[in-house]
Design a protein around this motif. Sequence first.
Motif, short mmCIF file in Angstrom:
data_model
loop_
_atom_site.label_atom_id
_atom_site.label_comp_id
_atom_site.label_asym_id
_atom_site.label_seq_id
_atom_site.Cartn_x
_atom_site.Cartn_y
_atom_site.Cartn_z
N ASP A 278 0.87 -1.18 0.00
CA ASP A 278 0.00 0.00 0.00
C ASP A 278 0.90 1.23 0.00
O ASP A 278 1.45 1.62 1.03
N TYR A 281 1.07 6.79 0.50
CA TYR A 281 1.77 8.00 0.94
C TYR A 281 3.14 8.18 0.29
O TYR A 281 3.90 9.08 0.66
N SER A 308 -2.99 5.53 -5.06
CA SER A 308 -4.24 6.29 -5.00
C SER A 308 -3.98 7.78 -5.22
O SER A 308 -2.90 8.28 -4.89
N LYS A 311 -4.67 11.01 -1.47
CA LYS A 311 -3.90 11.85 -0.54
C LYS A 311 -3.17 12.97 -1.26
O LYS A 311 -2.64 13.86 -0.62
#
Length: 474
Positions: A278, A281, A308, A311
């Motif tokens: 993941d 960040y 993603s 953020k």
Amino acid sequence: MLLYERVAAALRAQIAHGTLRAGERLPSIRRLAEGHGVSVATAVQTYLQLEREGLVVARPRSGYFVRASTPQLPASPPARRRVPGEVNNPALLDATEIRARGDLLPLHSATPALELLPQGALMASVSRCLRRAPAVVLEYAPAQGHLALRRLIAQRYAQVGAPVSPEEIVITAGAMEAINLALRTITSPGDVVLVETPTYHGILQAVAALHLKVLEVPNLPGQGIDVARLDHLLQQNSVRAAVLVPNFNNPLGSLTSDADKRALVDSCARHGVVIIEDDIYGELAWSGQRPSLLRRWDTRGMVISCGSFSKMLAPGMRLGWLACNQWTDALVRAKFFSTVGGTSLTQLAMSDYLQRHDLERHLRRLRRTLADNGQRMFEAIARYWPSDTRASEPQGGLSLWVQLPARGDSRVLSKAALSKGIRTSPGVLFSSRGEYADYVRLSCGLVWNERLDRAMKELGKLAAKLDGSKVITP
Ligand SMILES: Cc1ncc(COP(=O)(O)O)c(C=O)c1O
């Protein structure tokens, strides 16, 4: 002794004696030079040296400040699940709402404030897509996602030295759907999944919903994933997959080093464990230096990377992705079987935005602001909270992980804070069994202002009133 070393020594002594206190503004470069009878270049060199030593911080357009020194979290391993077990944490399973409410200060949510996002440019891209391609926007999207967006994501991976083909990318509804699809593709109910502790509650919620068991490996403040422990756990247990956040774990903000990343990938490969990486960040390193992805060391195709835009650009557009080669077809099927496909409008609008704007430029500004906010939050804790409060020193991401003094219960703190108009995330949300009751996670994604300063002061007062004997039993 060189001139700048002499000036640095003088400032160092003033900081050590408390003449200059944490968070205090230092003289401007010109005033420092005049005060010590040295050149401007020497004054600049002095501040650079003190910055390297971690004694001062530079703030864009504001000058240099004394760095706060809240006691750091101990690097000792947190409580962990040594044998596999089910997620058993009612607080976690009840948490379903992260939306900001206008009247409450959203210190609970690890998202950048709206003011930090390129709202106008994104809105313009949405309108342009609606105007120019209404037919495409109203049709079903391809299950794998629009090629235009997959190509742009692949270009970004190439820029950061982790090449991937657009054909290996699957567009998802945020990183959360990416993790869910990967878990559903790789695991069967009852399998054991390795997760970090503490870790993001969404990962634990996904694992619980799929009836998987968890085994926990510590993530250590300032160090990242405890790789020796991970290897030991994999030797002792039969583990199917690992969901890991090596770049700026939520809530700690810690970064796993390259050497540890390589060892971790080797260890998982040796034990046949699929890694779901993941990397949500990864683009938010406070130093500005983008850390590497686990997939860089993946020679056997055992890493599925999840990313993603939540953020960095817009959490509400629900755009994330999966990148891997071995399971692409299976992941596309999983996506099709669950939602047929994503949303064309957001995918095309994001592609339009990325084609027209310099993402790196936006990220540079965002990273600087987050680093600055993080430092100010840290300083506010040092100034307003009880002296035995401890805080993580994040290297990136959007969260600060704070340990309350005297084993105070953060659920009590969060409830009291809510009555003062402040939302926080109690620590129990970041564990599979309701541990970390004496921790609270605060967002670093808000723009620093008077209201935030007052809120941090208020939280400090509430923390001071906590009575360690009054704990909520789950
Ligand atoms: C580590 C981590 N993974 C995934 C997510 C969910 O991201 P998305 O909004 O892209 O689904 C978050 C959100 O806070 C997160 O912190």
